[in-house]
Each structure stands twice: as C-alpha cells, then as structure tokens.
Scaffold this active site. Sequence first.
Site, PDB file in Angstrom:
ATOM      1  N   HIS A   1       9.262   4.853  -0.066  1.00 11.92           N
ATOM      2  CA  HIS A   1       9.152   4.205  -1.372  1.00 11.92           C
ATOM      3  C   HIS A   1      10.354   3.280  -1.563  1.00 11.92           C
ATOM      4  CE1 HIS A   1      10.360   4.462  -5.781  1.00 11.92           C
ATOM      5  NE2 HIS A   1       9.229   3.778  -5.827  1.00 11.92           N
TER       6      HIS A   1
ATOM      7  N   HIS B   1      14.927  -4.120  -6.447  1.00 13.64           N
ATOM      8  CA  HIS B   1      14.646  -2.916  -7.230  1.00 13.64           C
ATOM      9  C   HIS B   1      15.751  -2.838  -8.284  1.00 13.64           C
ATOM     10  CE1 HIS B   1      14.147   1.680  -7.752  1.00 13.64           C
ATOM     11  NE2 HIS B   1      13.252   1.044  -8.480  1.00 13.64           N
TER      12      HIS B   1
END
Length: 323
Positions: A45, A122
């Site tokens: 992930h 992110h």
Amino acid sequence: MGGRVSTSGSSPGLHCTTENADWMSALCPRLWDVPLHHLSIPGSHDTMTYCLDKKSPISHNESRLLQFLGKTLPCVTLPVVLKWSITQVLTVTEQLDAGVRYLDLRVAHMEEGSERNLHFVHMVYTTALVEDTLTEISEWLEKHPREVVLLACRNFEGMTEDLHEYLVTCIKNIFGDMLCPRGEVPTLRQLWSRGQQVLLSYEDETSVSRHVELWPGIPYWWGNQVKPQDLIRYLEHMKSCGRPGGLFVAGINLTENLEYILAHPTASLRTLTLPSLPYLGAWVREQCPGPGARCTNIITGDFIGADSLVSDIIRLNQKLLQG
C-alpha cells in the site's frame, strides 16, 4: 532463492529477504493455468512512501489549513505529516525481492516542479521520479523473466491531458513488449509464452480508452479504519457482498484520523500498524483465493518486511491445490 537479507532502506525491525524473489516461477505447475485474478498476490500500500521528501511542500490535495501550517510552521508541521505518511521503508526493488507483485503508485505533478518531472505523493511528494522508478522496475523484471507485476497508477494529482500522454509514452518506452494489453485476465503460462510481465492499471478513463496497453483501475477495498477489528469487520462485509469479476485488492492497511493523531501526539503510522500485524496476519491466513464469491485476490499491507505477510499471502495459493 537463498534467503539473503538486505538492510539498505530498512529500519530496525524491518528487513528485506530475497527468498520470495521468484515465487511465481516456483509455483506448482497446476497453478500456471490459473488466471491472475484467482491467485493470491501480495501487494504494498502506498508503495513509494519510503522516499518522501522532507523538504517537499504538502500536497495541494490536502486541506488549506494543513498547507498553510506547512508553510508557516514547517518545522512543526512537516515532521508530524511525515510520520503519518510513511507506509513503507523498503525500496521498490527490495519490495519486489520480498515477493510483492502489486505496486500502488500514486502519481503527481508538483506545481513547484519542472514541466515534465512527475513524482509520487502521499500527503507530501517523493524524491523519486516516476520515470526513474518505472525504469528500476523494468530492470528488475529483466533479471526475473518469469515474474509478473501489477502496476496501479493512481491519484494523478495535478495531471493535465498532456502529462497523461507523456506518462503513457514513458510507460510504453520503458516496458515495451513486457506490457500485457487489456483483455481477459491472463494466466502465468499465457504471459510467459508471450514474454509479457506487466499488467498496468491506470485510473484515468480517457487514457485507458486511447491505449490498449492500459487496464482500467483495479478496485481497492479500503476500510479507512483506525482499529484492526473494525477493518476486518469491513473486509468481511465486502466479502459478503461478493468479489469483483476481475482483479481486486483487499487492503489490510490501517488509517489514522485527526482524533487519533491528537490523542497520540508521539505516535506514528508505524506505531499504529506494527502492534496490529499479528491480528491482521491471522485474518490473512484464513483467506482463500479462487473464483468463489468470498475469495480474495490481491492483499496489500503497510511496512512490508515487518512480519510474514508476503509469505503468508503467497502460501494461500496452496489452497487451490486441495480437493
């Protein structure tokens, strides 16, 4: 497949082993004819967060308040953001060596960056460039000609139509004949016979419609939960609704919220995740791949190398040989 250990890019408690570097080619030959969406495949992930840039601005997709704090109080804000943004510590090559075959690539163009340089993101942007990373993956695949990777290009922050065309051109130039054109989900034997090693999903419908080398976005079951019990409850609910028809991801990654962060000022995503891995791992070991409505396919997690997750997911394929 001697189980050599690398420590580059790692931190205490996490390591990269190469014992699963060629696990697909080592599968029982009966599994070579099983389509990829019926196999059990390990993934990471937010694959690229091991190289978030400590000097990078906060993503323009984040709230205006967070962006303001990042500009006015960077010495306070950025360390907090970073410790909740990092989901991996192994490099992309180390993740592939560890057996990861699904890479979650969140692509972005920085407003402050050069015209064509694309990064990953992110909450903040990476030091790594997309083109360099795709080249690194291609070079790894050349050394492992019977391994197959699923690349999920997602997010696309700040991407214009021209930048999408530029990125797709880079993808074609880098991978060339390694790319498997979209169609029915292939088996390993079919891919090997064609010399193909890459299925690339691309979450931009316009680009997919223009390029047969791109596959539609792979569905991702994201629980958005702080507590592992709530995450498992969500995943079991999704299973009860029936699996998608093709490739799909079950994410066993926990997600913090503002309430949790404020209540745990010294914590991080790592301290949230690591104590929960035994509980989440127990759920993983109970899963079954295959065509059934409650079967799993790709399973992704955070902090690959911290436990036996990758090996546990690969081992689930043995259940396809039973009966």
